[in-house]
Design a protein around this motif. Structure first.
Motif, PDB file in Angstrom:
ATOM      1  N   ASP A 118       1.684  -8.492 -21.670  1.00 21.48           N
ATOM      2  CA  ASP A 118       1.051  -9.730 -21.209  1.00 21.48           C
ATOM      3  C   ASP A 118      -0.422  -9.761 -21.612  1.00 21.48           C
ATOM      4  O   ASP A 118      -0.944 -10.781 -22.067  1.00 21.48           O
ATOM      5  CB  ASP A 118       1.197  -9.853 -19.690  1.00 21.48           C
ATOM      6  N   GLU A 119      -1.089  -8.611 -21.461  1.00 28.00           N
ATOM      7  CA  GLU A 119      -2.513  -8.538 -21.831  1.00 28.00           C
ATOM      8  C   GLU A 119      -2.685  -8.731 -23.345  1.00 28.00           C
ATOM      9  O   GLU A 119      -3.621  -9.399 -23.794  1.00 28.00           O
ATOM     10  CB  GLU A 119      -3.094  -7.182 -21.410  1.00 28.00           C
ATOM     11  N   PHE A 120      -1.756  -8.143 -24.120  1.00 27.53           N
ATOM     12  CA  PHE A 120      -1.832  -8.244 -25.583  1.00 27.53           C
ATOM     13  C   PHE A 120      -1.656  -9.694 -26.043  1.00 27.53           C
ATOM     14  O   PHE A 120      -2.465 -10.223 -26.818  1.00 27.53           O
ATOM     15  CB  PHE A 120      -0.768  -7.328 -26.198  1.00 27.53           C
ATOM     16  N   ILE A 121      -0.598 -10.360 -25.521  1.00 29.51           N
ATOM     17  CA  ILE A 121      -0.349 -11.760 -25.904  1.00 29.51           C
ATOM     18  C   ILE A 121      -1.473 -12.646 -25.374  1.00 29.51           C
ATOM     19  O   ILE A 121      -1.905 -13.593 -26.045  1.00 29.51           O
ATOM     20  CB  ILE A 121       1.026 -12.242 -25.395  1.00 29.51           C
ATOM     21  N   GLY A 122      -1.977 -12.330 -24.178  1.00 31.82           N
ATOM     22  CA  GLY A 122      -3.092 -13.100 -23.613  1.00 31.82           C
ATOM     23  C   GLY A 122      -4.346 -12.996 -24.475  1.00 31.82           C
ATOM     24  O   GLY A 122      -5.064 -13.985 -24.659  1.00 31.82           O
ATOM     25  N   SER A 123      -4.616 -11.797 -25.012  1.00 28.33           N
ATOM     26  CA  SER A 123      -5.794 -11.628 -25.873  1.00 28.33           C
ATOM     27  C   SER A 123      -5.643 -12.423 -27.174  1.00 28.33           C
ATOM     28  O   SER A 123      -6.628 -12.921 -27.723  1.00 28.33           O
ATOM     29  CB  SER A 123      -6.009 -10.142 -26.191  1.00 28.33           C
ATOM     30  N   ILE A 124      -4.393 -12.547 -27.662  1.00 25.98           N
ATOM     31  CA  ILE A 124      -4.148 -13.369 -28.862  1.00 25.98           C
ATOM     32  C   ILE A 124      -4.442 -14.837 -28.545  1.00 25.98           C
ATOM     33  O   ILE A 124      -5.082 -15.545 -29.329  1.00 25.98           O
ATOM     34  CB  ILE A 124      -2.689 -13.195 -29.346  1.00 25.98           C
ATOM     35  N   LYS A 125      -3.983 -15.293 -27.359  1.00 29.58           N
ATOM     36  CA  LYS A 125      -4.224 -16.678 -26.940  1.00 29.58           C
ATOM     37  C   LYS A 125      -5.709 -16.944 -26.752  1.00 29.58           C
ATOM     38  O   LYS A 125      -6.226 -18.007 -27.123  1.00 29.58           O
ATOM     39  CB  LYS A 125      -3.456 -16.947 -25.637  1.00 29.58           C
ATOM     40  N   ASP A 126      -6.424 -15.950 -26.193  1.00 31.43           N
ATOM     41  CA  ASP A 126      -7.874 -16.098 -25.972  1.00 31.43           C
ATOM     42  C   ASP A 126      -8.635 -16.227 -27.290  1.00 31.43           C
ATOM     43  O   ASP A 126      -9.720 -16.812 -27.337  1.00 31.43           O
ATOM     44  CB  ASP A 126      -8.425 -14.907 -25.177  1.00 31.43           C
TER      45      ASP A 126
END
Length: 580
Positions: A316-324
C-alpha cells in the motif's frame, strides 16, 4: 628352438639376431608393436588425399565432382525461389522443424525456414541474407540471378573453357553493369516528408508481394513513415514503424496510430487516462523475495494475520508513493501480483503488463520514460508522458493505445481474415519500410518490370562483342543471365517468355529503355516509368554485388573436403530408446 621365457609361460625374449632381421617382431616384444602396426596400416591405405583424412572423411575434386556438384545445388535453390518473383509469383507452403506453417512468397522467409545445409548453396543464402540486412528488398533477385549465372557458367565449363576465364569475364561484366546502371535512373524522390512521393516509392515493393492491396498499404506506410521521420533523414530507423495484427475485417480497415498499440488489455479496471504521467517498472509489481532462504515460525492465527497485514501495508505504501509522484499509468515488464493490482485499482492507476523486453524498450521510447528496476517511487526525470492511454476493441480483440504529442513510434494496425494473410501483409510492409530507409540514403529509382535488366543485357551484349579473348564468352553469358527477371515475370503472368523477351529487345533496340513486361493486360510490354513501376537503384546495385561475390566464390572452389561428422549414433526413427 624354445626361448627360456616360453617354458615358464612368461613373455618370449627375442634374440638379438632376430631383432635385427625382423624389427617388427622386436617391437612387439617390447610393447611398441601397436604403434608400429598402426603406422604400417596407415601407409598401406589407399593413396591420395583420402590417406590424410580420418576414417569417414570424404573428398571430391575437379570440375565434375566438386564444381558441377556445387552449381547443381545452387540451381536447385534458385529453382525454388524463381516462381515466387513478381506480382504473380506463387506461394510456398513450408512446415519448419517445429511444425509451424508458412504460406509465403517472401524469399527471405523461404530460405530461412528451409535450413539449407549444402555449403555451396549456403553461400547464395548468405548473399540473400546480406541483401536483406543492407536493403531489406531484392532478395529474390539475388537467389534467382545467382542460380542463372551459375547455369551459364556450367555451360561454358562443359564447352571446355577454364573456370578462371569465366571468373575474369564475370568480374568485367559486373564492373560494366554497375557503370551502365547510372544513366538508367528515371526518377528521384525529392522530399521524403511528402506522403505522396513515399507512396510512389513503396508501391512497387508492395505490389510484388500483395498485388491488389498496394494502394491502401502504400498509403499506410507513407503516413507512418512521415510521422516518425527524424530531422536528419539518414537516421531514419525501421524499428520506429511497428505492426500490430488484429484478426477479423479486411485490409481496407487497417489504420495508423501515432504512438503504440499493444495487443492486450489493461491488468486492472481502469481503461482510460488522458494527459497522464507514466512510470515503467521493468521488474514487475510484486513483493520481492529475499536473497537467502528463511523460515518463519507462526504460533497463532493472530501472528498469521499480522504477517499478511505487514505485506499489505508495504505494498500500500509503495503504490501510494507512486500515486503521490503524480503517476496515473504504470507499465510493468513483469508480473503484477493480486495485492498490487488491488491497490492500483484502489488508487485508480491504470496498469499495463508487457512481457517482451524489446516491446518495453519501445514503450519507453514512445512515452519518454526510463525503465525502473527497483521497488520504490519513481524520480521526476524517470517519468514519461502520454496524451491519451485508452483501451479500444476491434473484432473482439482489445488494444491498449498509447498516443503522445511528438510520436517517435507509429503503429500500423493490420486487419485481415486469417493469420497467414496477416503475416504476408506484415512482410510486405516490412519490405516497404526498408525501401523508405534506402530512399533516405539514396533517392534514385530505375524502371521496374524487368526493363532495367533487359537494357543492361542489351548494352552488355554490345560491349561483349568488343571484348577480346575467352572473356567474351563469359560477358555474353552474363548478359543472357540478366534475362532471367523479365523471363520469370512473363512466365508467372502467363505470357510466353520467348515472345516477351523478343518484344522487349525490339523496343530497347529502338532506344526505349523504360519498356518492361506488362503482367496485367494482354499486351506484352509497357512503359514502366510512365506506369510508376520503379525499383530502387541502390538496392539493385547491392543485389548485383552480393550475387556476384557468392557466384565467384562458388566458381573458385575446386575441391570439397568433408570430415566425418562428430557425435554419437543417431536416435532410432521410432522414437527414443527404451530402458535397455
Amino acid at each position: 628352438q624354445v626361448a627360456p621365457g616360453d617354458a615358464l609361460g612368461g613373455p618370449a625374449r627375442v634374440p638379438r639376431w632376430a631383432a635385427l632381421r625382423c624389427p617388427r617382431r622386436a617391437l612387439a616384444g617390447c610393447g611398441g608393436g601397436r604403434r608400429y602396426a598402426g603406422s604400417v596400416e596407415m601407409f598401406q591405405q589407399q593413396g591420395g588425399i583420402q590417406s590424410l583424412l580420418k576414417e569417414g572423411g570424404r573428398h571430391f575434386s575437379g570440375v565434375d565432382e566438386a564444381l558441377l556438384r556445387n552449381i547443381e545445388a545452387c540451381k536447385n535453390l534458385a529453382q525454388i525461389t524463381k516462381t515466387s518473383l513478381g506480382p504473380y509469383g506463387m506461394n510456398k507452403l513450408i512446415i519448419n522443424h517445429l511444425g509451424k506453417h508458412f504460406v509465403t512468397s517472401d524469399t527471405n522467409t523461404i530460405i530461412t525456414e528451409l535450413e539449407v545445409m549444402h555449403p555451396a548453396a549456403k553461400l547464395i543464402v548468405m548473399a540473400a541474407k546480406s541483401q536483406e540486412q543492407e536493403c531489406g528488398d531484392c532478395t529474390n533477385l539475388c537467389v534467382s540471378l545467382g542460380g542463372e549465372l551459375l547455369i551459364r557458367a556450367e555451360e561454358l565449363l562443359k564447352e571446355g573453357i577454364h573456370a578462371s576465364d569465366v571468373l575474369k569475364g564475370y568480374e568485367l561484366a559486373r564492373a560494366k553493369t554497375l557503370e551502365f546502371l547510372e544513366p538508367l535512373k528515371v526518377w528521384s524522390c525529392s522530399d521524403v516528408r511528402s506522403a505522396e512521393q513515399l507512396e510512389k516509392c513503396v508501391k512497387t515493393a508492395i505490389s510484388s508481394k500483395q498485388l491488389g492491396f498496394e494502394a491502401p498499404l502504400a498509403k499506410l506506410v507513407s503516413q507512418a513513415c512521415v510521422q516518425v521521420m527524424p530531422q536528419t533523414i539518414s537516421k531514419f530507423d525501421v524499428d520506429c514503424v511497428r505492426v500490430t495484427k488484429v484478426q477479423g475485417g479486411s485490409p481496407d480497415n487497417s489504420f495508423v496510430i501515432e504512438g503504440m498499440a499493444i495487443a492486450r488489455g489493461p491488468s486492472g479496471v481502469v481503461t482510460c487516462k488522458e494527459k497522464a504521467k507514466v512510470a515503467v517498472y521493468a521488474s514487475g509489481l510484486e513483493s520481492q523475495s529475499t536473497e537467502t532462504k528463511g523460515t518463519v515460525l507462526l504460533e497463532s492465527a493472530e501472528q498469521l494475520q499480522n504477517y499478511t497485514k505487514g505485506e499489505e501495508q508495504r505494498m500500500d505504501e509503495f503504490i501510494g508513493s507512486i500515486k503521490d509522484a503524480g503517476v496515473e499509468v504504470v507499465i510493468s515488464g513483469g508480473a503484477i501480483s493480486e495485492i498490487a493490482g488491488h491497490f492500483l485499482n484502489k488508487h485508480k492507476i491504470m496498469a499495463i503488463k508487457i512481457t517482451s523486453k524489446f516491446e518495453l524498450r519501445r514503450v519507453c521510447r514512445t512515452v519518454g520514460a526510463t525503465s525502473i528496476i527497483r521497488t520504490g517511487p519513481p524520480l521526476p526525470e524517470e517519468l514519461g508522458y502520454v496524451e491519451t492511454c485508452q483501451v479500444e476493441e476491434y473484432a473482439s480483440q482489445k488494444l491498449t493505445v498509447l498516443k503522445t504529442r511528438d510520436a517517435k513510434i507509429s503503429t500500423i494496425v493490420l486487419r485481415s481474415a486469417s493469420p497467414n494473410i496477416l503475416d504476408e501483409l506484415e512482410r510486405a510492409i516490412d519490405n516497404a519500410v526498408n525501401v523508405v530507409r534506402c530512399v533516405c540514403r539514396d533517392p534514385h529509382f530505375l524502371p521496374g518490370a524487368g526493363a532495367t535488366e533487359i537494357e543492361l543485357a542489351h548494352q552488355l551484349q554490345q560491349f561483349g562483342a568488343t571484348v577480346p579473348g575467352l572473356d567474351q564468352y563469359a560477358v555474353l553469358k552474363f548478359a543472357e543471365a540478366l534475362e532471367v527477371v523479365p523471363k520469370i515475370l512473363a512466365e508467372n503472368a502467363g505470357h510466353s517468355h520467348v515472345d516477351a523477351i523478343t518484344a522487349l529487345y525490339a523496343e530497347h533496340q529502338k532506344g526505349k529503355s523504360n519498356m518492361g513486361v506488362d503482367v496485367d493486360s494482354g499486351a506484352l510490354v509497357l512503359d514502366a516509368a510512365a506506369h510508376g513501376i520503379l525499383d530502387h537503384a541502390e538496392s539493385k546495385k547491392w543485389a548485383i554485388r552480393f550475387t556476384l561475390d557468392a557466384v565467384l566464390t562458388v566458381l573458385q572452389v575446386d575441391q570439397i573436403i568433408m570430415s566425418k561428422q562428430a557425435g554419437g549414433p543417431k536416435a532410432p526413427e521410432g522414437g527414443s530408446r527404451d530402458a535397455d
